[in-house]
Structure formats: C-alpha cells, structure tokens
Design a protein around this motif. Structure first.
Motif, PDB file in Angstrom:
ATOM      1  N   TRP A 141       0.992  -0.853  -0.094  1.00  0.00           N
ATOM      2  CA  TRP A 141      -0.046   0.068  -0.468  1.00  0.00           C
ATOM      3  C   TRP A 141       0.481   1.347   0.254  1.00  0.00           C
ATOM      4  CZ3 TRP A 141      -5.352   0.505   3.052  1.00  0.00           C
ATOM      5  CH2 TRP A 141      -5.831  -0.410   2.467  1.00  0.00           C
ATOM      6  N   ASN A 142       0.120   2.334  -0.470  1.00  0.00           N
ATOM      7  CA  ASN A 142       0.874   3.566  -0.393  1.00  0.00           C
ATOM      8  C   ASN A 142      -0.533   4.904   0.087  1.00  0.00           C
ATOM      9  OD1 ASN A 142       0.156   4.105  -2.848  1.00  0.00           O
ATOM     10  ND2 ASN A 142       0.862   4.083  -4.176  1.00  0.00           N
ATOM     11  N   PHE A 143      -0.045   6.015  -0.135  1.00  0.00           N
ATOM     12  CA  PHE A 143      -1.077   6.279   0.469  1.00  0.00           C
ATOM     13  C   PHE A 143      -2.271   6.517  -0.420  1.00  0.00           C
ATOM     14  CE2 PHE A 143      -2.913  11.957   0.871  1.00  0.00           C
ATOM     15  CZ  PHE A 143      -3.272  11.229   1.573  1.00  0.00           C
ATOM     16  N   SER A 144      -1.588   6.643  -1.653  1.00  0.00           N
ATOM     17  CA  SER A 144      -3.633   6.824  -2.541  1.00  0.00           C
ATOM     18  C   SER A 144      -4.500   5.255  -2.284  1.00  0.00           C
ATOM     19  CB  SER A 144      -3.355   6.541  -4.191  1.00  0.00           C
ATOM     20  OG  SER A 144      -2.698   5.386  -4.561  1.00  0.00           O
ATOM     21  N   ASP A 145      -3.817   3.654  -1.571  1.00  0.00           N
ATOM     22  CA  ASP A 145      -4.908   3.288  -1.431  1.00  0.00           C
ATOM     23  C   ASP A 145      -5.099   3.149  -0.301  1.00  0.00           C
ATOM     24  OD1 ASP A 145      -3.792   1.241  -3.689  1.00  0.00           O
ATOM     25  OD2 ASP A 145      -1.640   1.542  -2.532  1.00  0.00           O
ATOM     26  N   LEU A 146      -4.714   4.477   0.680  1.00  0.00           N
ATOM     27  CA  LEU A 146      -5.242   4.612   2.152  1.00  0.00           C
ATOM     28  C   LEU A 146      -6.834   5.867   1.820  1.00  0.00           C
ATOM     29  CD1 LEU A 146      -2.456   5.280   4.249  1.00  0.00           C
ATOM     30  CD2 LEU A 146      -3.819   3.620   3.873  1.00  0.00           C
ATOM     31  N   VAL A 147      -6.444   6.275   0.805  1.00  0.00           N
ATOM     32  CA  VAL A 147      -7.461   7.465   0.561  1.00  0.00           C
ATOM     33  C   VAL A 147      -8.185   6.718  -0.020  1.00  0.00           C
ATOM     34  CG1 VAL A 147      -7.820   8.951  -1.310  1.00  0.00           C
ATOM     35  CG2 VAL A 147      -6.135   9.423   0.101  1.00  0.00           C
ATOM     36  N   ALA A 148      -7.834   6.219  -1.436  1.00  0.00           N
ATOM     37  CA  ALA A 148      -9.115   4.812  -2.298  1.00  0.00           C
ATOM     38  C   ALA A 148      -9.885   3.852  -0.416  1.00  0.00           C
ATOM     39  CB  ALA A 148      -8.941   3.871  -2.858  1.00  0.00           C
ATOM     40  N   ASP A 149      -9.246   3.420   0.340  1.00  0.00           N
ATOM     41  CA  ASP A 149      -9.818   2.491   1.853  1.00  0.00           C
ATOM     42  C   ASP A 149     -10.413   3.752   2.267  1.00  0.00           C
ATOM     43  OD1 ASP A 149     -10.120   0.365   3.054  1.00  0.00           O
ATOM     44  OD2 ASP A 149      -8.671   1.425   4.613  1.00  0.00           O
ATOM     45  N   PHE A 150     -10.184   4.893   2.310  1.00  0.00           N
ATOM     46  CA  PHE A 150     -11.402   5.773   2.698  1.00  0.00           C
ATOM     47  C   PHE A 150     -12.471   5.926   2.462  1.00  0.00           C
ATOM     48  CE2 PHE A 150     -12.655  10.208   3.408  1.00  0.00           C
ATOM     49  CZ  PHE A 150     -12.501  10.240   5.186  1.00  0.00           C
ATOM     50  N   GLY A 151     -12.429   6.369   1.472  1.00  0.00           N
ATOM     51  CA  GLY A 151     -14.031   6.044   0.364  1.00  0.00           C
ATOM     52  C   GLY A 151     -14.509   4.827  -0.141  1.00  0.00           C
ATOM     53  N   GLU A 152     -14.031   4.424   0.007  1.00  0.00           N
ATOM     54  CA  GLU A 152     -14.459   2.855  -0.243  1.00  0.00           C
ATOM     55  C   GLU A 152     -15.096   2.409  -1.064  1.00  0.00           C
ATOM     56  OE1 GLU A 152     -17.512   0.909   2.448  1.00  0.00           O
ATOM     57  OE2 GLU A 152     -17.224   2.937   4.106  1.00  0.00           O
ATOM     58  N   GLN A 153     -14.378   1.639  -1.857  1.00  0.00           N
ATOM     59  CA  GLN A 153     -13.958   0.827  -2.871  1.00  0.00           C
ATOM     60  C   GLN A 153     -15.351   0.484  -3.459  1.00  0.00           C
ATOM     61  OE1 GLN A 153     -10.050  -0.733  -1.700  1.00  0.00           O
ATOM     62  NE2 GLN A 153      -9.466  -0.367  -3.672  1.00  0.00           N
ATOM     63  N   TRP A 154     -15.523   0.457  -4.874  1.00  0.00           N
ATOM     64  CA  TRP A 154     -17.539  -0.079  -5.151  1.00  0.00           C
ATOM     65  C   TRP A 154     -16.551  -1.038  -5.567  1.00  0.00           C
ATOM     66  CZ3 TRP A 154     -19.839   0.689 -10.294  1.00  0.00           C
ATOM     67  CH2 TRP A 154     -21.017   0.056 -10.393  1.00  0.00           C
ATOM     68  N   ASP A 155     -16.937  -2.414  -5.182  1.00  0.00           N
ATOM     69  CA  ASP A 155     -16.540  -4.016  -4.567  1.00  0.00           C
ATOM     70  C   ASP A 155     -17.869  -5.146  -5.060  1.00  0.00           C
ATOM     71  OD1 ASP A 155     -15.127  -6.096  -4.812  1.00  0.00           O
ATOM     72  OD2 ASP A 155     -14.767  -6.298  -2.922  1.00  0.00           O
ATOM     73  N   MET A 156     -18.340  -4.362  -7.009  1.00  0.00           N
ATOM     74  CA  MET A 156     -19.433  -4.979  -6.902  1.00  0.00           C
ATOM     75  C   MET A 156     -19.920  -6.477  -6.870  1.00  0.00           C
ATOM     76  SD  MET A 156     -17.719  -4.562  -9.708  1.00  0.00           S
ATOM     77  CE  MET A 156     -18.193  -2.401  -9.485  1.00  0.00           C
ATOM     78  N   LYS A 157     -20.719  -7.530  -7.159  1.00  0.00           N
ATOM     79  CA  LYS A 157     -20.058  -8.846  -7.427  1.00  0.00           C
ATOM     80  C   LYS A 157     -20.876  -8.756  -8.654  1.00  0.00           C
ATOM     81  CE  LYS A 157     -18.840  -8.689  -3.153  1.00  0.00           C
ATOM     82  NZ  LYS A 157     -17.528  -9.226  -3.137  1.00  0.00           N
ATOM     83  N   SER A 158     -21.421  -8.348  -9.165  1.00  0.00           N
ATOM     84  CA  SER A 158     -21.728  -8.705 -10.270  1.00  0.00           C
ATOM     85  C   SER A 158     -22.052  -7.046 -11.811  1.00  0.00           C
ATOM     86  CB  SER A 158     -23.369  -9.535 -11.035  1.00  0.00           C
ATOM     87  OG  SER A 158     -23.978  -8.546 -10.114  1.00  0.00           O
ATOM     88  N   GLY A 159     -22.704  -7.627 -13.083  1.00  0.00           N
ATOM     89  CA  GLY A 159     -22.796  -6.494 -13.614  1.00  0.00           C
ATOM     90  C   GLY A 159     -21.629  -5.837 -14.842  1.00  0.00           C
ATOM     91  N   PRO A 160     -20.271  -6.209 -14.537  1.00  0.00           N
ATOM     92  CA  PRO A 160     -19.535  -5.473 -16.070  1.00  0.00           C
ATOM     93  C   PRO A 160     -19.101  -6.983 -16.552  1.00  0.00           C
ATOM     94  CG  PRO A 160     -18.306  -4.805 -13.545  1.00  0.00           C
ATOM     95  CD  PRO A 160     -20.255  -6.127 -13.158  1.00  0.00           C
ATOM     96  N   ASN A 161     -19.403  -6.837 -18.452  1.00  0.00           N
ATOM     97  CA  ASN A 161     -18.661  -7.939 -18.570  1.00  0.00           C
ATOM     98  C   ASN A 161     -17.824  -8.023 -18.407  1.00  0.00           C
ATOM     99  OD1 ASN A 161     -20.560  -5.716 -20.261  1.00  0.00           O
ATOM    100  ND2 ASN A 161     -21.064  -7.655 -21.253  1.00  0.00           N
ATOM    101  N   MET A 162     -17.059  -7.105 -17.768  1.00  0.00           N
ATOM    102  CA  MET A 162     -15.211  -7.904 -17.586  1.00  0.00           C
ATOM    103  C   MET A 162     -14.662  -7.274 -16.329  1.00  0.00           C
ATOM    104  SD  MET A 162     -11.927  -7.289 -20.944  1.00  0.00           S
ATOM    105  CE  MET A 162     -10.550  -6.206 -20.166  1.00  0.00           C
ATOM    106  N   ASN A 163     -14.458  -8.471 -15.504  1.00  0.00           N
ATOM    107  CA  ASN A 163     -13.856  -7.563 -14.190  1.00  0.00           C
ATOM    108  C   ASN A 163     -13.452  -7.895 -13.898  1.00  0.00           C
ATOM    109  OD1 ASN A 163     -14.619  -6.183 -11.720  1.00  0.00           O
ATOM    110  ND2 ASN A 163     -16.198  -7.028 -10.860  1.00  0.00           N
ATOM    111  N   GLY A 164     -12.089  -6.956 -13.675  1.00  0.00           N
ATOM    112  CA  GLY A 164     -10.455  -8.266 -12.222  1.00  0.00           C
ATOM    113  C   GLY A 164     -10.231  -7.098 -11.438  1.00  0.00           C
ATOM    114  N   ARG A 165      -9.178  -8.145 -10.793  1.00  0.00           N
ATOM    115  CA  ARG A 165      -8.073  -6.905  -9.727  1.00  0.00           C
ATOM    116  C   ARG A 165      -6.852  -7.449 -10.235  1.00  0.00           C
ATOM    117  NH1 ARG A 165     -10.114  -7.275  -4.046  1.00  0.00           N
ATOM    118  NH2 ARG A 165     -12.440  -7.935  -4.266  1.00  0.00           N
TER     119      ARG A 165
END
Length: 246
Positions: free
Chosen positions: A182-206
């Motif tokens: 992690w770096n600072f940007s990941d802490l910011v993203a964690d604060f805003g809460e990443q959108w972790d959708m379970k379905s919807g995208p035609n292509m979804n990855g990490r």
C-alpha cells in the motif's frame, strides 16, 4: 452525343446531365459509409482535474488518455475521427453542469459516447452512462478503473451520487486495484471505499497496482487474458472497421 441507358427508358431526369435511378433498374449500387465520429470522456477522481483538499491536481486519468491517443495513432485512426475530453468527477452532477461540460461536447444523440472513469470518476462515470442512455445517447463502452464512492463519509466532502451506480452501457469493463504494498493513495481509496460490485461488468478483474496509478490499472492484463485498454480499443477499432488516415 449522349447514349441513353436502356434500363432508364421511361424515367424522368432530375437535371439534363444526371439520370434518376429508375425503380426498374435492378443493378447493385455501392455507397461509401463514413463511420460516425466518436466522443470520449476521461473522468478523473479526487485531486485529478483540480485540487482536492490541497492535493493535486495530479492528472491521473490524463495519463490513461495519453495511452489511448498513442494507441489510436498506432492503429492509424486520425484524431479528427474522435473528440476527447478530460473532465472532473464533479463536472456533471447538476443539469447546468451536465449541459455545459458533457452534452454540449456531443454533436447529437447518434454520436457514440465512451466513458473512462477512475476513482470517484469511475463511480460518477458509471452514473453518467445511465444518465446519457436515459437521454437517448449510446454508450458502446464504459471503463471503470478502481471506482470509489461507497463510503458515506466521502459523500460529505465530495460531490458524488449517493446511490450505487446502475450503469447502462453495451460493454462494461471494471478493474479493481488490489495492491499488496500500500501507499497513501490506497489509504485514500480505502477511506472513500472502493466499489466492489459482485455482478454487472462484462469484464471484471483485480490487479496488484496502487490506486493512483490509473494508467497501470488500465494497461494491466486481467485474468481474462486482456486489459481494459485492449477491451476499449477492440470496441473502438471495430467501430471504425479498419478505416485509416488518408
């Protein structure tokens, strides 16, 4: 002397030098159809297009835009075939801003619109796809790069839609940044809460990439074997059907 075409016997003339095509003329005609010009909106997140609580502007999604432009040049697709716009995540929340920053940049409802959003721009960009679709526009491809916005705390300091997005696009690619270091940007993203959708995208990855590195998220190969970059370019190139610069 002009020789009369027997197939046009009995047909009237539009002007003295051009025969009208008669309904009895069954010969096959060929017509050249020019692919419609496209519009792309690259939607930045917090601190991207403008400063966010003394941070930025960092132009993270602008780096994605640069990759796209280079790819178009490599494909031989001229810049006059598309309009490209770098906008902030908060540029289209009100109707006035939507008209000024988005709708006025689209020729008409037949113009294909592509949306690529990062962070809060991914969250709001997903909403924008639904807003435009409901107004009659066509969204061939939506790309969301580590979209952020689920956290209720971020609603107070950021001008974003509060409901979970319900994107409307012909093809949706989502990529979640899941960095091991992690770096600072990941802490910011964690604060805003990443959108972790379970379905919807035609292509979804990490991908093992830090949140701020939007262009790396965009170009990283997913479990499907291609990247968000590859998926977007496939749709765009298909639209132009191999048309190259003159």
């Amino acid at each position: 002397m002009t020789t009369e075409n027997p197939a046009l016997k009995g047909c009237k003339r539009l002007v003295v030098t051009h025969d009208l095509t008669c309904k009895t003329d069954g010969t096959v005609k060929q017509a050249t159809i020019t692919p419609k010009k496209i519009v792309l909106f690259f939607v930045g997140g917090a601190g991207d297009k403008e400063s966010y609580y003394s941070t930025g502007p960092n132009n993270n999604v602008a780096d994605v835009m640069k990759v796209f432009v280079r790819d178009m040049e490599a494909e031989g697709i001229c810049s006059d075939n598309y309009d490209i716009h770098h906008i902030g995540y908060n540029y289209f929340i009100s109707e006035d801003d939507l008209k000024k920053n988005v709708l006025k940049k689209i020729a008409d409802v037949t113009t294909p619109v592509y949306i690529i959003g990062h962070s809060l721009g991914g969250w709001n960009g997903a909403h924008l796809s639904a807003v435009l679709t409901d107004k009659g526009y066509r969204i061939p491809c939506l790309v969301t790069l580590d979209p952020v916005g689920e956290g209720k705390i971020v609603w107070g300091g950021s001008n974003i839609y509060r409901q979970e997005p319900k994107p409307k696009a012909e093809y949706w690619v989502n990529v979640r940044a899941d960095a091991k270091d992690w770096n600072f940007s990941d802490l910011v993203a964690d604060f805003g809460e990443q959108w972790d959708m379970k379905s919807g995208p035609n292509m979804n990855g990490r991908v093992n990439v830090n949140h701020a590195d939007a262009w790396v998220i965009y170009t990283s190969v997913l479990q499907s074997g291609i990247s968000a970059r590859d998926a977007l370019m496939q749709v765009v190139v298909t639209h132009f059907k191999g048309r190259k610069c003159a």
